[in-house]
Design a protein around this motif. Structure first.
Motif, PDB file in Angstrom:
ATOM      1  N   GLN A  22       0.826  -1.205   0.000  1.00 61.27           N
ATOM      2  CA  GLN A  22       0.000   0.000   0.000  1.00 61.27           C
ATOM      3  C   GLN A  22       0.862   1.259   0.000  1.00 61.27           C
ATOM      4  N   LEU A  23       1.945   1.245   0.751  1.00 59.58           N
ATOM      5  CA  LEU A  23       2.843   2.399   0.768  1.00 59.58           C
ATOM      6  C   LEU A  23       3.527   2.593  -0.583  1.00 59.58           C
ATOM      7  N   LEU A  24       3.921   1.512  -1.221  1.00 58.26           N
ATOM      8  CA  LEU A  24       4.536   1.617  -2.544  1.00 58.26           C
ATOM      9  C   LEU A  24       3.538   2.154  -3.567  1.00 58.26           C
ATOM     10  N   ASN A  25       2.283   1.733  -3.453  1.00 51.29           N
ATOM     11  CA  ASN A  25       1.237   2.241  -4.335  1.00 51.29           C
ATOM     12  C   ASN A  25       1.019   3.735  -4.089  1.00 51.29           C
ATOM     13  N   LEU A  26       1.003   4.129  -2.833  1.00 51.52           N
ATOM     14  CA  LEU A  26       0.849   5.541  -2.484  1.00 51.52           C
ATOM     15  C   LEU A  26       2.026   6.361  -2.997  1.00 51.52           C
ATOM     16  N   ARG A  27       3.231   5.827  -2.864  1.00 48.21           N
ATOM     17  CA  ARG A  27       4.419   6.530  -3.352  1.00 48.21           C
ATOM     18  C   ARG A  27       4.350   6.725  -4.863  1.00 48.21           C
ATOM     19  N   GLU A  28       3.832   5.724  -5.567  1.00 50.42           N
ATOM     20  CA  GLU A  28       3.688   5.835  -7.018  1.00 50.42           C
ATOM     21  C   GLU A  28       2.686   6.936  -7.379  1.00 50.42           C
ATOM     22  N   ARG A  29       1.574   6.978  -6.655  1.00 49.54           N
ATOM     23  CA  ARG A  29       0.573   8.026  -6.908  1.00 49.54           C
ATOM     24  C   ARG A  29       1.141   9.409  -6.621  1.00 49.54           C
ATOM     25  N   TYR A  30       1.846   9.542  -5.506  1.00 48.38           N
ATOM     26  CA  TYR A  30       2.477  10.825  -5.188  1.00 48.38           C
ATOM     27  C   TYR A  30       3.519  11.197  -6.235  1.00 48.38           C
ATOM     28  N   GLY A  31       4.182  10.203  -6.803  1.00 47.24           N
ATOM     29  CA  GLY A  31       5.171  10.463  -7.844  1.00 47.24           C
ATOM     30  C   GLY A  31       4.542  11.101  -9.075  1.00 47.24           C
ATOM     31  N   ILE A  32       3.356  10.642  -9.437  1.00 50.58           N
ATOM     32  CA  ILE A  32       2.649  11.231 -10.579  1.00 50.58           C
ATOM     33  C   ILE A  32       2.288  12.680 -10.283  1.00 50.58           C
ATOM     34  N   ILE A  33       1.789  12.923  -9.074  1.00 55.69           N
ATOM     35  CA  ILE A  33       1.430  14.301  -8.688  1.00 55.69           C
ATOM     36  C   ILE A  33       2.670  15.175  -8.640  1.00 55.69           C
ATOM     37  N   ARG A  34       3.771  14.634  -8.119  1.00 53.85           N
ATOM     38  CA  ARG A  34       5.020  15.414  -8.035  1.00 53.85           C
ATOM     39  C   ARG A  34       5.519  15.814  -9.409  1.00 53.85           C
ATOM     40  N   GLU A  35       5.408  14.917 -10.385  1.00 60.84           N
ATOM     41  CA  GLU A  35       5.856  15.243 -11.737  1.00 60.84           C
ATOM     42  C   GLU A  35       5.051  16.401 -12.319  1.00 60.84           C
ATOM     43  N   LYS A  36       3.745  16.402 -12.071  1.00 61.67           N
ATOM     44  CA  LYS A  36       2.902  17.504 -12.548  1.00 61.67           C
ATOM     45  C   LYS A  36       3.232  18.797 -11.813  1.00 61.67           C
ATOM     46  N   LEU A  37       3.513  18.693 -10.524  1.00 61.88           N
ATOM     47  CA  LEU A  37       3.843  19.884  -9.745  1.00 61.88           C
ATOM     48  C   LEU A  37       5.198  20.467 -10.135  1.00 61.88           C
ATOM     49  N   LYS A  38       6.115  19.618 -10.581  1.00 62.12           N
ATOM     50  CA  LYS A  38       7.417  20.118 -11.011  1.00 62.12           C
ATOM     51  C   LYS A  38       7.267  21.086 -12.177  1.00 62.12           C
ATOM     52  N   ILE A  39       6.346  20.777 -13.071  1.00 65.75           N
ATOM     53  CA  ILE A  39       6.101  21.676 -14.211  1.00 65.75           C
ATOM     54  C   ILE A  39       5.590  23.014 -13.713  1.00 65.75           C
ATOM     55  N   ASN A  40       4.603  22.979 -12.811  1.00 68.56           N
ATOM     56  CA  ASN A  40       4.058  24.219 -12.247  1.00 68.56           C
ATOM     57  C   ASN A  40       5.113  24.983 -11.451  1.00 68.56           C
ATOM     58  N   ALA A  41       5.938  24.268 -10.700  1.00 68.45           N
ATOM     59  CA  ALA A  41       6.973  24.915  -9.902  1.00 68.45           C
ATOM     60  C   ALA A  41       8.002  25.597 -10.798  1.00 68.45           C
ATOM     61  N   ASP A  42       8.343  24.971 -11.911  1.00 68.02           N
ATOM     62  CA  ASP A  42       9.280  25.589 -12.853  1.00 68.02           C
ATOM     63  C   ASP A  42       8.704  26.880 -13.433  1.00 68.02           C
ATOM     64  N   ILE A  43       7.417  26.845 -13.758  1.00 64.21           N
ATOM     65  CA  ILE A  43       6.771  28.047 -14.286  1.00 64.21           C
ATOM     66  C   ILE A  43       6.720  29.141 -13.226  1.00 64.21           C
ATOM     67  N   GLU A  44       6.384  28.760 -11.988  1.00 58.70           N
ATOM     68  CA  GLU A  44       6.375  29.743 -10.894  1.00 58.70           C
ATOM     69  C   GLU A  44       7.749  30.368 -10.694  1.00 58.70           C
TER      70      GLU A  44
END
Length: 131
Positions: A22-44
């Motif tokens: 379950q933790l590995l699954n959660l880490r994978e989901r957070y990884g997807i969100i982090r990748e999207k946030l990296k784009i927004n953070a770069d723009i910011e």
């Protein structure tokens, strides 16, 4: 702090594997969100270098019994750092679960009760085996 109690060693091994998955699954989901946030953070970051300061918005929703304020801030860099901290905690807990599972698999008395305390803030783990 994560405190886990198990009736037997076999129960502990089974449930630790479930928790780890379950933790590995959660880490994978957070990884997807982090990748999207990296784009927004770069723009910011680029906008901040140009002198643009993102604004803070508040939306007020009338609810019973009182009004509810929802704060919207375009601070992806802040959220990204929080997700990175959570990712580090998940990695630590998964690593400790692996260590504990390896140790428990070598125990001969399978009817012993097990208590595991994983403190991910101070990076300490305690394993108590009770006959």
């Amino acid at each position: 702090m994560l405190v886990l109690l198990f009736n037997t060693v076999e129960d502990a091994l089974t449930k630790l594997n479930i928790i780890k998955e379950q933790l590995l699954n959660l880490r994978e989901r957070y990884g997807i969100i982090r990748e999207k946030l990296k784009i927004n953070a770069d723009i910011e970051e680029k906008l901040a270098k140009l002198g643009f300061q993102p604004s803070h918005q508040v939306i007020t929703v009338q609810a019973i019994p009182h009004a509810l304020n929802i704060h919207i801030t375009p601070h992806s860099m802040w959220l990204l750092s929080k997700l990175n901290a959570i990712d580090g905690n998940i990695n630590y807990v998964v690593g400790e679960i692996d260590k504990v599972s390896k140790y428990l698999s070598g125990i001969k008395d399978r009817n012993a009760s097990v208590m595991i305390m994983i403190d991910y803030t101070s990076k300490k783990t305690k394993l108590v085996i009770m006959p």
